[in-house]
Design an enzyme around this catalytic site. Structure first.
Site: not given
Ligand code: IMP
Ligand code: MG
Length: 183
Positions: A111, A139, A161, A167
């Site tokens: 994300d 994303k 999502v 979750d």
């Molecule tokens: P980051 O924003 O790429 O550091 O994401 C960190 C973590 O947040 C991911 O590995 C997911 O476990 C969680 N995460 C990020 N986006 C979502 C989403 O849309 N739904 C659920 N969990 C999310």
């Protein structure tokens, strides 16, 4: 449990179906085939799943991967609610010496990329032969491309999502497909 083509409610939010189990199965098989082709002839890769979110994707990827591999899991905590905070804690549970190994980080979703970047920076000094990232979901609207995500099953819009491991405040991880938040 409700039919998987219907709107669902988790806590105080509603979610609508976005990606079916069939679509996931097909795309993950494709990813596994690419990985098997890319790593053919090299020392067997280490699939390093990031708990908790990656458990279903890691399992799907592993059982479609037609080659020898090691599988292990690690844990980092970084997320609450529906917005990524960028907070990350220590790496827990790395029980494999990754020096000289071809590591494939297996993530549920990339994300903001903060957690994958943090993890990458922690693994690099351990001198793996290579590090690649496999993510069920990416994303592209948010992703800053500091860390290349070589294997992504799906690119999705910047909507929150759940399902297939992901979750919402602990709910929805066991859903067999991906659902997106209804605004
Ligand atoms: P980051 O924003 O790429 O550091 O994401 C960190 C973590 O947040 C991911 O590995 C997911 O476990 C969680 N995460 C990020 N986006 C979502 C989403 O849309 N739904 C659920 N969990 C999310
Ligand atoms: Mg995660």
């Amino acid at each position: 449990m409700a039919a998987h083509d219907k709107e669902i409610t988790l806590g105080d939010n509603s979610f609508t179906p976005a990606i079916t189990l069939g679509e996931i199965a097909r795309e993950v098989q494709g990813l596994a085939n690419r990985i098997a082709a890319d790593y053919a002839g090299r020392r067997r890769p280490l699939l390093l799943g990031v708990l908790n979110g990656s458990f279903m994707f890691a399992s799907e990827l592993a059982r479609n991967l037609d080659m020898d591999c090691d599988i292990s899991f690690i844990k980092i905590a970084s997320y609450r609610g529906t917005e990524s905070t960028g907070r990350v804690s220590e790496l827990v549970g790395l029980d494999v010496d990754i020096a000289g190994r071809h590591v494939i980080i297996v993530e549920d979703i990339v994300d903001t990329e903060h957690s994958i970047e943090h993890l990458y920076r922690m693994l690099e000094p351990l001198r793996p032969a290579s590090i690649e990232v496999a993510a069920l979901l990416l994303k592209p609207g948010v992703y800053r491309k500091e860390i290349p995500v070589r294997y992504a099953a799906f690119e999705i819009p910047d909507d929150f999502v759940v399902g297939f491991g992901l979750d919402y405040d602990g709910l929805g991880r066991n859903l067999p497909g991906i659902y997106k938040i209804k605004r």
